[in-house]
Design a protein around this motif. Sequence first.
Motif, short mmCIF file in Angstrom:
data_model
loop_
_atom_site.label_atom_id
_atom_site.label_comp_id
_atom_site.label_asym_id
_atom_site.label_seq_id
_atom_site.Cartn_x
_atom_site.Cartn_y
_atom_site.Cartn_z
N LYS A 3 26.61 37.66 23.91
CA LYS A 3 25.63 37.79 23.19
C LYS A 3 25.00 36.56 22.66
N THR A 4 25.62 35.41 22.80
CA THR A 4 24.79 34.12 22.76
C THR A 4 23.92 33.92 23.84
N LEU A 5 24.44 34.18 25.07
CA LEU A 5 23.49 34.08 26.34
C LEU A 5 22.26 34.79 26.21
N LYS A 6 22.57 36.01 25.84
CA LYS A 6 21.43 36.95 25.65
C LYS A 6 20.20 36.40 24.57
N GLN A 7 20.71 35.79 23.50
CA GLN A 7 19.95 35.17 22.48
C GLN A 7 19.24 34.23 23.18
N LYS A 8 19.64 33.43 23.95
CA LYS A 8 19.16 32.08 24.68
C LYS A 8 18.11 32.66 25.59
N LEU A 9 18.47 33.84 26.43
CA LEU A 9 17.43 34.08 27.30
C LEU A 9 16.20 34.99 26.72
N VAL A 10 16.58 35.58 25.69
CA VAL A 10 15.51 36.19 25.08
C VAL A 10 14.59 35.09 24.27
N ALA A 11 14.87 33.79 23.81
CA ALA A 11 14.24 32.83 23.28
C ALA A 11 13.37 32.06 24.29
N TYR A 12 13.96 31.75 25.55
CA TYR A 12 13.24 31.33 26.58
C TYR A 12 12.29 32.29 27.04
N ALA A 13 12.44 33.57 26.97
CA ALA A 13 11.40 34.51 27.87
C ALA A 13 10.13 34.20 26.75
N LEU A 14 10.65 34.11 25.34
CA LEU A 14 9.50 34.25 24.54
C LEU A 14 8.47 32.79 24.70
N VAL A 15 9.31 31.90 24.88
CA VAL A 15 8.70 30.53 25.02
C VAL A 15 7.91 30.18 26.28
N LEU A 16 8.39 30.98 27.27
CA LEU A 16 7.85 30.77 28.64
C LEU A 16 6.33 30.96 28.73
N PRO A 17 5.60 31.77 28.13
CA PRO A 17 4.45 31.95 28.27
C PRO A 17 3.53 30.93 27.93
N ALA A 18 3.85 30.70 26.69
CA ALA A 18 3.34 29.16 25.90
C ALA A 18 3.48 27.79 26.82
N PHE A 19 4.73 27.76 27.30
CA PHE A 19 5.30 26.62 28.46
C PHE A 19 4.19 26.52 29.61
N LEU A 20 4.09 27.70 30.18
CA LEU A 20 3.31 27.81 31.27
C LEU A 20 1.83 27.77 30.91
#
Length: 281
Positions: A3-20
């Motif tokens: 569950k922790t890894l899933k939460q991290k992946l979701v967080a990274y996915a949400l941040v990725l567009p702004a980062f790009l």
Amino acid sequence: MSKTLKQKLVAYALVLPAFLVVMLTVAYPIVSAVIQSFQDEKTGAFTLDNYAYFFTEPAQRMNILYTLFVVIATVVIALVVAYLLALYLRFVHSGIAKSIGTLYLLPRFVPAMCAVYAMITIIRDSGLINRIGLHFGMDLKLGLMYHANGMIIMNLWFNIPFAAMMITAGLGAIPDSIIEAARDVGAGKFKVFTSMILPLSLKDVIIAGTFVFMTNVGSFTTPYLMGGNSPKMLGIALFDQFNKYLAYNRSAALSVIMFLLCSVSAGVYIYTNLKEKDWEQ
């Protein structure tokens, strides 16, 4: 998958567009400009000539020194006036102080172009001040147009309200109780200011100074409308290199030089914030 890894992946996915977006619009142009600044305009080979040009050519070297003079003078005068204004707004409780506190931020909402043109109609040799003087038999020609003093005055018009706003916020965070306690044990106004008010507000003064410095290093509107042909502010020199001379590699080098000048101020800002606990102590 935990569950922790899933939460991290979701967080990274949400941040990725702004980062790009940041990488494409900010990081990539900076890296590209730095690379281009070290390339020869004709062959593309590595060279330092683009940087040497701005430090060896007398006119370009004078532009750098001229810019630093105007910017440093603006920072010093703006901070002194803004600090005095902030002290007045913080510790004087009167109708005049409240009126000033309401009105002093109005210059921040006036478009730069309109403000500069308004100033020109007042200070130029045939402007409002000259016309008023003629009514009293005086031909007042201030000589501020196309001169460093005129640009400094215009810069102060923009930057004093901004600096005062930041310093006033810092002074507002100083509790009245510690000032009253110092007075209760016999400390005079000057002692209270030098030992308590100034140390507690110095961080905000430095931060305001860094922002004023960075804002004016690359300023364009005021130097373009009120500056002379020589020397020039770096913003105008960059405009000339890019648009008039089509010297893109030199333009990139000058952009890096301006970035390095601003990075010094940015370094002071970062250091001041990292030392926040020391300031509080």
